[in-house]
Design a protein around this motif. Structure first.
Motif, PDB file in Angstrom:
ATOM      1  N   CYS A 184       0.719  -1.159  -0.212  1.00 41.45           N
ATOM      2  CA  CYS A 184      -0.151  -0.273   0.189  1.00 41.45           C
ATOM      3  C   CYS A 184       0.978   1.013   0.108  1.00 41.45           C
ATOM      4  O   CYS A 184       1.187   1.516  -1.480  1.00 41.45           O
ATOM      5  CB  CYS A 184      -0.912  -0.036   0.962  1.00 41.45           C
ATOM      6  SG  CYS A 184      -1.988   1.378   1.022  1.00 41.45           S
ATOM      7  N   GLY A 185       0.473   1.945   1.217  1.00 42.50           N
ATOM      8  CA  GLY A 185       1.236   2.751   1.098  1.00 42.50           C
ATOM      9  C   GLY A 185       3.102   3.309   1.063  1.00 42.50           C
ATOM     10  O   GLY A 185       2.986   5.141   0.259  1.00 42.50           O
ATOM     11  N   GLY A 209       4.953  16.330   4.359  1.00 41.22           N
ATOM     12  CA  GLY A 209       5.027  15.705   5.410  1.00 41.22           C
ATOM     13  C   GLY A 209       5.649  14.546   5.109  1.00 41.22           C
ATOM     14  O   GLY A 209       5.720  13.575   4.415  1.00 41.22           O
ATOM     15  N   LEU A 210       5.593  14.634   6.507  1.00 39.73           N
ATOM     16  CA  LEU A 210       6.691  12.784   6.715  1.00 39.73           C
ATOM     17  C   LEU A 210       6.210  11.619   7.101  1.00 39.73           C
ATOM     18  O   LEU A 210       6.626  11.353   8.668  1.00 39.73           O
ATOM     19  CB  LEU A 210       8.308  14.260   7.348  1.00 39.73           C
ATOM     20  CG  LEU A 210       8.241  14.381   6.160  1.00 39.73           C
ATOM     21  CD1 LEU A 210       9.893  15.225   7.260  1.00 39.73           C
ATOM     22  CD2 LEU A 210       9.378  14.428   5.214  1.00 39.73           C
ATOM     23  N   LEU A 234       4.549  19.963   9.166  1.00 37.14           N
ATOM     24  CA  LEU A 234       4.258  20.838  10.893  1.00 37.14           C
ATOM     25  C   LEU A 234       4.799  19.995  12.193  1.00 37.14           C
ATOM     26  O   LEU A 234       4.695  21.109  12.446  1.00 37.14           O
ATOM     27  CB  LEU A 234       2.370  20.826  11.111  1.00 37.14           C
ATOM     28  CG  LEU A 234       1.795  21.122   9.561  1.00 37.14           C
ATOM     29  CD1 LEU A 234       0.700  21.180   9.510  1.00 37.14           C
ATOM     30  CD2 LEU A 234       2.289  22.929   9.191  1.00 37.14           C
ATOM     31  N   ASN A 235       5.274  18.672  11.979  1.00 36.89           N
ATOM     32  CA  ASN A 235       5.860  18.256  13.576  1.00 36.89           C
ATOM     33  C   ASN A 235       7.371  17.862  13.439  1.00 36.89           C
ATOM     34  O   ASN A 235       7.329  17.311  12.858  1.00 36.89           O
ATOM     35  CB  ASN A 235       4.696  16.883  13.181  1.00 36.89           C
ATOM     36  CG  ASN A 235       5.046  16.106  14.756  1.00 36.89           C
ATOM     37  OD1 ASN A 235       6.147  16.544  14.966  1.00 36.89           O
ATOM     38  ND2 ASN A 235       4.474  14.795  14.847  1.00 36.89           N
ATOM     39  N   PRO A 253       6.043  25.030   7.930  1.00 40.32           N
ATOM     40  CA  PRO A 253       5.107  26.237   7.755  1.00 40.32           C
ATOM     41  C   PRO A 253       4.770  26.808   8.995  1.00 40.32           C
ATOM     42  O   PRO A 253       5.157  28.148   9.310  1.00 40.32           O
ATOM     43  CB  PRO A 253       4.664  25.520   7.372  1.00 40.32           C
ATOM     44  CG  PRO A 253       5.038  23.471   6.720  1.00 40.32           C
ATOM     45  CD  PRO A 253       5.600  23.657   7.894  1.00 40.32           C
ATOM     46  N   CYS A 278       2.745  14.487   0.328  1.00 34.89           N
ATOM     47  CA  CYS A 278       1.785  13.732   1.516  1.00 34.89           C
ATOM     48  C   CYS A 278       1.409  13.796   2.602  1.00 34.89           C
ATOM     49  O   CYS A 278       1.460  13.723   3.674  1.00 34.89           O
ATOM     50  CB  CYS A 278       3.124  12.394   1.022  1.00 34.89           C
ATOM     51  SG  CYS A 278       3.827  12.335   0.212  1.00 34.89           S
ATOM     52  N   THR A 279       0.596  15.055   2.591  1.00 33.84           N
ATOM     53  CA  THR A 279      -0.578  15.061   3.553  1.00 33.84           C
ATOM     54  C   THR A 279      -1.934  15.036   3.572  1.00 33.84           C
ATOM     55  O   THR A 279      -2.067  14.732   4.704  1.00 33.84           O
ATOM     56  CB  THR A 279      -0.618  16.828   3.692  1.00 33.84           C
ATOM     57  OG1 THR A 279      -0.955  17.433   2.955  1.00 33.84           O
ATOM     58  CG2 THR A 279       1.455  17.319   4.308  1.00 33.84           C
ATOM     59  N   ALA A 284      -1.452  22.354   2.077  1.00 31.81           N
ATOM     60  CA  ALA A 284       0.136  21.656   1.756  1.00 31.81           C
ATOM     61  C   ALA A 284       0.131  21.484  -0.178  1.00 31.81           C
ATOM     62  O   ALA A 284       0.932  21.490  -0.109  1.00 31.81           O
ATOM     63  CB  ALA A 284       0.302  20.438   2.665  1.00 31.81           C
ATOM     64  N   VAL A 313      -0.251  13.515  -4.008  1.00 33.77           N
ATOM     65  CA  VAL A 313      -0.330  11.645  -2.805  1.00 33.77           C
ATOM     66  C   VAL A 313      -1.560  11.520  -2.082  1.00 33.77           C
ATOM     67  O   VAL A 313      -2.527  10.983  -2.480  1.00 33.77           O
ATOM     68  CB  VAL A 313       1.087  11.263  -2.913  1.00 33.77           C
ATOM     69  CG1 VAL A 313       0.632   9.535  -2.006  1.00 33.77           C
ATOM     70  CG2 VAL A 313       1.893  11.232  -3.858  1.00 33.77           C
ATOM     71  N   GLY A 314      -1.639  12.583  -1.045  1.00 36.29           N
ATOM     72  CA  GLY A 314      -2.489  12.810   0.133  1.00 36.29           C
ATOM     73  C   GLY A 314      -3.952  12.456  -0.419  1.00 36.29           C
ATOM     74  O   GLY A 314      -4.740  13.384  -2.215  1.00 36.29           O
ATOM     75  N   THR A 338      -1.610  10.717  -7.984  1.00 35.92           N
ATOM     76  CA  THR A 338      -1.356   9.471  -8.926  1.00 35.92           C
ATOM     77  C   THR A 338      -1.442   8.555  -7.876  1.00 35.92           C
ATOM     78  O   THR A 338      -2.551   8.695  -7.152  1.00 35.92           O
ATOM     79  CB  THR A 338       0.619   8.729  -8.412  1.00 35.92           C
ATOM     80  OG1 THR A 338       0.375   8.080  -8.640  1.00 35.92           O
ATOM     81  CG2 THR A 338       0.624   9.426  -7.000  1.00 35.92           C
ATOM     82  N   PHE A 339      -2.453   7.780  -8.224  1.00 35.36           N
ATOM     83  CA  PHE A 339      -2.417   6.608  -7.369  1.00 35.36           C
ATOM     84  C   PHE A 339      -2.228   5.343  -7.331  1.00 35.36           C
ATOM     85  O   PHE A 339      -1.789   4.809  -8.417  1.00 35.36           O
ATOM     86  CB  PHE A 339      -4.506   6.489  -8.120  1.00 35.36           C
ATOM     87  CG  PHE A 339      -4.966   5.019  -7.078  1.00 35.36           C
ATOM     88  CD1 PHE A 339      -5.824   4.883  -6.098  1.00 35.36           C
ATOM     89  CD2 PHE A 339      -5.365   3.797  -8.198  1.00 35.36           C
ATOM     90  CE1 PHE A 339      -5.970   3.668  -4.957  1.00 35.36           C
ATOM     91  CE2 PHE A 339      -5.574   2.478  -7.501  1.00 35.36           C
ATOM     92  CZ  PHE A 339      -5.817   2.775  -6.195  1.00 35.36           C
ATOM     93  N   PHE A 340      -1.988   4.729  -6.152  1.00 36.45           N
ATOM     94  CA  PHE A 340      -1.257   3.824  -5.740  1.00 36.45           C
ATOM     95  C   PHE A 340      -0.032   4.096  -6.786  1.00 36.45           C
ATOM     96  O   PHE A 340       0.814   2.952  -6.855  1.00 36.45           O
ATOM     97  CB  PHE A 340      -1.572   2.291  -6.265  1.00 36.45           C
ATOM     98  CG  PHE A 340      -1.018   1.295  -5.407  1.00 36.45           C
ATOM     99  CD1 PHE A 340      -0.283   1.512  -4.715  1.00 36.45           C
ATOM    100  CD2 PHE A 340      -0.557   0.366  -6.312  1.00 36.45           C
ATOM    101  CE1 PHE A 340       0.348  -0.435  -3.970  1.00 36.45           C
ATOM    102  CE2 PHE A 340       0.738  -0.785  -5.977  1.00 36.45           C
ATOM    103  CZ  PHE A 340       0.478  -1.030  -4.847  1.00 36.45           C
TER     104      PHE A 340
END
Ligand code: NAD
Ligand code: ZN
Length: 397
Positions: A184-185, A209-210, A234-235, A253, A278-279, A284, A313-314, A338-340
């Protein structure tokens, strides 16, 4: 072929811990189906999302009803061994090692025959079906009650039945407790970079997005030879972990009083070559698009001009609206989604497994926990609490 009994984790109620049940009947595989013995499985955010019933659409049918809801199984990252095959299955046999995927490849439809699309007409992800395509029935039952499947795979079970088009035959030497996370991811993030963004060697890539998907996108950038990989999150607690994935610069950010795309444009002399979002957050997404350089910047690769490309991606809230000035597009920035990771599962994933076998792709760093099947609810807790990246669930311990 006879039915098979086996233990299975069942989610009887949304958001409540899964309950161990003895499934009395895992029926034999029918036309184009395969019954597999599950060795390892895992969990990703999509499974969690459906378990919490945030994304669940009810299907009124003989299996789905309010009273029996949710006899749904939240399981899809898997690695299995073929136990038996149904009529018409010629490319798999008992003993083959397979990776079941929630979205399939029939090999016959326009999408499957096209060079790029992985949105198979027959076996594309379907979150509502819960039954097999050949006869509209489930292969599971407990005390005579049919139990629906989830995403066509249902792997929180010692045995499961899957359409052969959703099974990827892989190198039997590949360790099942590592490559199971490619269902998956991880493949999504990796493919978003390698198949869609396609950064050139030495280029600059921003990853928004990490989480596990973003880190897989960063892994793709590392493999592609990007020299600057800028992680945006953000984290700030994600930054230390991200260094293992080749991320060598960080932007939060929240620490700036202007849009993050402006900050990135400044530190990269006009914008990055590629960005991968990827968030799932629409702001974003806009920043990821606007932080790639436009056509007014002179960037060449082997004598050819190379334009900035952003890849989404998100999965956003379905009401979210993406807004940007049209001039950002006119000035030759490219926006893709994109999907997968654009992977066609059966055609492409064996080579991703081989990338791992040849040590080009590193998977161990994604695996932060391992639990026996009897403690599967711990895997849900880790994910709910944001602890670690991937937890392997072993059926054999
Ligand atoms: P995750 O929640 O583990 O990670 C997301 C990260 O994004 C977090 O670290 C969070 O702090 C960060 N973030 C959130 N908003 C942000 C913002 N505005 N700016 C910067 N950082 C921000 O999620 P994940 O499992 O890595 O999945 C990422 C996304 O990919 C999800 O939306 C998921 O649904 C999606 N996904 C898409 C596909 C596909 O085929 N397109 C497949 C799998 C997952
Ligand atoms: Zn198809």
């Amino acid at each position: 072929m006879s039915s098979t009994a086996g233990l299975r984790r069942v989610a009887w109620e949304a958001g409540k811990p899964l309950v161990m049940e003895r499934v009395e009947d895992v029926a034999p595989p029918q036309t184009m189906e395969v019954r597999i013995k599950v060795k390892y499985t895992s969990l990703c955010h999509t499974g969690l999302y459906f378990w919490e019933a945030k994304g669940q659409t009810f299907v009124p049918s003989h299996i789905w009803s309010r009273s029996s809801w949710p006899s749904l199984h939240y399981d899809k990252l898997l690695h299995r061994i073929v136990e038996s095959v149904g009529e018409g299955v010629t490319d798999l046999k008992a003993g083959d090692h397979v990776l079941p995927v929630f979205t399939g490849e029939c090999g016959e439809c326009g999408h499957c025959k096209s060079e790029e699309s992985n949105m198979c007409d027959l076996l594309r992800i379907n979150t509502d079906r819960g039954v097999m395509l050949s006869d509209g029935k489930s292969r599971f039952s407990i005390k005579g009650t049919p139990i629906s499947n989830f995403l066509g795979t249902s792997t929180f079970s010692e045995f499961t039945v899957v359409h052969s088009g959703c099974l990827v035959k892989i190198n039997p030497l590949a360790p099942l407790d590592k490559v199971c996370i490619l269902g998956c991811g991880i493949s999504t993030g990796l493919g978003a970079t390698l198949n869609v963004a396609k950064p050139k060697k030495g280029s600059t890539v921003a990853v928004f997005g990490l989480g596990a998907v973003g880190l897989a996108a960063a892994e793709g950038a590392r493999i592609a030879g990007a020299s600057r990989i800028i992680g945006v999150d953000l984290n700030p607690s994600m930054f230390e972990e991200a260094k293992k994935f080749g991320v060598n610069e960080f932007v939060n950010p929240k620490e700036h009083d202007r849009p993050v795309q402006e900050v990135i444009a400044e530190i990269t002399n006009g914008g990055v070559d590629r960005s991968i979002e990827c968030t799932g957050n629409v702001n974003a997404m806009i920043s990821a698009f606007e932080c790639v350089h436009d056509g007014l910047i002179t960037r060449f690769w082997k004598g050819k001009w190379d334009g900035g490309v952003a890849v989404l991606v998100g999965v956003p809230n379905k009401e979210a609206v993406f807004m940007t000035k049209p001039i950002n597009i006119l000035n030759e920035r490219t926006l893709k989604g994109t999907f997968f990771g654009n992977y066609k599962p059966r055609t492409d994933l064996p080579s991703v497994v081989d990338m791992y076998m040849s040590k080009k792709l590193q998977l161990k760093k994604f695996i932060t926990h391992k639990v026996p099947f009897s403690e599967i609810n711990k895997a849900f807790d880790y994910m709910l609490n944001g602890e670690g990246l991937r937890c392997i669930i072993s059926m054999e311990d």
